[in-house]
Design an enzyme around this catalytic site. Structure first.
Site, short mmCIF file in Angstrom:
data_model
loop_
_atom_site.label_atom_id
_atom_site.label_comp_id
_atom_site.label_asym_id
_atom_site.label_seq_id
_atom_site.Cartn_x
_atom_site.Cartn_y
_atom_site.Cartn_z
N ASN A 80 -8.44 7.70 9.25
CA ASN A 80 -9.68 8.38 8.85
C ASN A 80 -10.73 7.37 8.34
O ASN A 80 -10.44 6.18 8.23
CB ASN A 80 -9.34 9.45 7.80
CG ASN A 80 -10.19 10.69 7.98
OD1 ASN A 80 -11.31 10.62 8.49
ND2 ASN A 80 -9.67 11.83 7.57
N HIS A 111 -4.89 -13.37 -3.56
CA HIS A 111 -5.11 -14.38 -4.62
C HIS A 111 -3.81 -14.57 -5.41
O HIS A 111 -2.97 -13.68 -5.46
CB HIS A 111 -6.20 -13.90 -5.60
CG HIS A 111 -7.45 -13.52 -4.90
ND1 HIS A 111 -8.36 -14.43 -4.41
CD2 HIS A 111 -7.95 -12.30 -4.58
CE1 HIS A 111 -9.35 -13.78 -3.81
NE2 HIS A 111 -9.12 -12.49 -3.90
N ALA A 134 -6.04 10.49 0.85
CA ALA A 134 -7.25 9.68 0.72
C ALA A 134 -7.22 8.78 -0.51
O ALA A 134 -6.58 9.10 -1.52
CB ALA A 134 -8.46 10.61 0.64
N ALA A 152 -3.07 11.92 -2.71
CA ALA A 152 -4.37 11.25 -2.76
C ALA A 152 -4.48 10.36 -4.00
O ALA A 152 -4.01 10.72 -5.08
CB ALA A 152 -5.47 12.31 -2.78
N LYS A 175 8.74 15.13 -5.56
CA LYS A 175 9.70 16.11 -5.05
C LYS A 175 10.16 15.72 -3.66
O LYS A 175 9.49 14.95 -2.97
CB LYS A 175 9.12 17.53 -5.05
CG LYS A 175 7.87 17.72 -4.22
CD LYS A 175 7.39 19.17 -4.35
CE LYS A 175 5.96 19.34 -3.88
NZ LYS A 175 5.42 20.66 -4.19
C1 LIG Z 1 0.01 16.13 -2.85
C2 LIG Z 1 -0.82 17.28 -2.33
C3 LIG Z 1 -0.68 17.37 -0.81
C4 LIG Z 1 -0.41 18.58 -2.98
O1 LIG Z 1 0.91 18.92 -2.64
P1 LIG Z 1 1.63 20.20 -3.35
O2 LIG Z 1 3.03 20.27 -2.91
O3 LIG Z 1 0.78 21.38 -3.10
O4 LIG Z 1 1.64 19.71 -4.79
P2 LIG Z 1 1.21 20.47 -6.14
O5 LIG Z 1 -0.27 20.69 -6.15
O6 LIG Z 1 2.12 21.64 -6.31
O7 LIG Z 1 1.55 19.34 -7.18
C5 LIG Z 1 2.86 18.91 -7.43
C6 LIG Z 1 2.78 17.92 -8.54
O8 LIG Z 1 2.14 16.74 -8.02
C7 LIG Z 1 1.00 16.42 -8.82
N1 LIG Z 1 -0.01 15.89 -7.92
C8 LIG Z 1 -0.53 16.50 -6.83
N2 LIG Z 1 -1.43 15.69 -6.25
C9 LIG Z 1 -1.46 14.56 -6.98
C10 LIG Z 1 -2.19 13.35 -6.88
N3 LIG Z 1 -3.05 13.17 -5.88
N4 LIG Z 1 -1.95 12.38 -7.76
C11 LIG Z 1 -1.08 12.57 -8.77
N5 LIG Z 1 -0.34 13.71 -8.93
C12 LIG Z 1 -0.55 14.67 -8.04
C13 LIG Z 1 0.60 17.74 -9.44
O9 LIG Z 1 -0.14 17.55 -10.63
C14 LIG Z 1 1.93 18.37 -9.70
O10 LIG Z 1 2.50 17.81 -10.87
P3 LIG Z 1 3.38 18.72 -11.89
O11 LIG Z 1 4.57 19.17 -11.09
O12 LIG Z 1 3.71 17.77 -12.99
O13 LIG Z 1 2.49 19.85 -12.27
C15 LIG Z 1 -2.32 17.10 -2.68
O14 LIG Z 1 -2.46 17.07 -4.11
C16 LIG Z 1 -2.92 15.83 -2.12
O15 LIG Z 1 -2.86 14.75 -2.69
N6 LIG Z 1 -3.53 15.98 -0.93
C17 LIG Z 1 -4.11 14.88 -0.18
C18 LIG Z 1 -5.37 15.38 0.53
C19 LIG Z 1 -6.02 14.26 1.25
O16 LIG Z 1 -6.19 13.17 0.75
N7 LIG Z 1 -6.37 14.48 2.50
C20 LIG Z 1 -6.97 13.41 3.29
C21 LIG Z 1 -7.22 13.79 4.68
S1 LIG Z 1 -6.27 12.77 5.80
#
Ligand SMILES: CC(C)(COP(=O)(O)OP(=O)(O)OC[C@H]1O[C@@H](n2cnc3c(N)ncnc32)[C@H](O)[C@@H]1OP(=O)(O)O)[C@@H](O)C(=O)NCCC(=O)NCCS
Length: 186
Positions: A80, A111, A134, A152, A175
């Site tokens: 992307n 470095h 991302a 992300a 997880k």
């Molecule tokens: C990880 C992701 C997919 C969510 O997955 P999910 O299974 O629905 O996860 P949840 O929202 O239930 O979160 C699970 C745990 O991860 C944590 N978490 C989710 N995203 C996180 C992140 N980016 N950084 C740190 N922790 C994160 C949540 O706080 C949660 O913690 P907890 O259990 O202590 O409450 C989403 O947060 C993410 O990062 N998406 C990426 C989107 C992106 O960048 N797209 C780009 C296009 S290519």
């Protein structure tokens, strides 16, 4: 109208092939470039599997492969906006990987940390069907197992096992994911 579109598509395909040839990229078939084409500096080896796609409508992608380094990308992988890859030794990205916007993948620190230390250089491996969210960074010596997801904004330093969600700085497993054999993320 149809003829014009298909001619335009053919010409674009031909230009991409020529671009790959000029950049000494070994391709299985013509990759897809949407928007701006990536900036590529290749002094080593780049191998690109079939049906890879590079999408860049807001920020340029930059791919640098230094002398004697190798970048291998498996078929069907997607990159992307603003992805920045630099290989000084070896970076392997598997099949059907999705690398999110503004993600950096480096196998060198560039470095030295201090006078007694060499610049860290260590191979990077990103498995098949991995999704990197991302604004993540995949640093020297990292490996990410097949099917895993990097949330992300994470920074990967070290090993992330297959079939899991990892997040944070440094990225830690949050997880495990139940992924059947052969399932591919859309
Ligand atoms: C990880 C992701 C997919 C969510 O997955 P999910 O299974 O629905 O996860 P949840 O929202 O239930 O979160 C699970 C745990 O991860 C944590 N978490 C989710 N995203 C996180 C992140 N980016 N950084 C740190 N922790 C994160 C949540 O706080 C949660 O913690 P907890 O259990 O202590 O409450 C989403 O947060 C993410 O990062 N998406 C990426 C989107 C992106 O960048 N797209 C780009 C296009 S290519």
């Amino acid at each position: 109208m149809f003829k014009k579109t298909s001619l335009r598509r053919k010409l674009k395909g031909l230009s991409i092939k020529l671009f790959c040839k000029r950049k000494k990229i070994t391709i299985t078939d013509t990759p897809s470039f949407s928007g701006a084409w990536p900036y590529i500096s290749n002094k080593g080896v780049i191998r690109l599997g079939g049906q890879c796609s590079f999408r860049s409508f807001r920020l340029h992608q930059t791919i640098t492969v230094q002398a004697e380094a190798t970048l291998e990308i498996g078929e069907g992988s997607f990159f992307n906006d603003g992805v920045n890859i630099c290989a000084s030794q070896s970076i392997k990205i598997g099949r059907n990987a999705k690398i999110g916007d503004m993600t950096y993948v480096f196998d060198t620190d560039f470095h030295q940390l201090s006078p007694d230390r060499d610049v860290k250089k260590a191979s990077v491996v990103i498995g098949n069907n991995v999704w990197v969210g991302a604004n993540s960074m995949i640093l020297a010596g990292s490996s990410i197992g097949d099917n895993s997801v990097i949330a992300a904004g994470s920074i990967v330093v070290g090993e992330i096992p297959p079939n899991c969600l990892a997040a944070g700085t440094p990225a830690k497993v949050i997880k495990s994911l139940n992924i059947p054999d052969g399932w591919l993320r859309q």
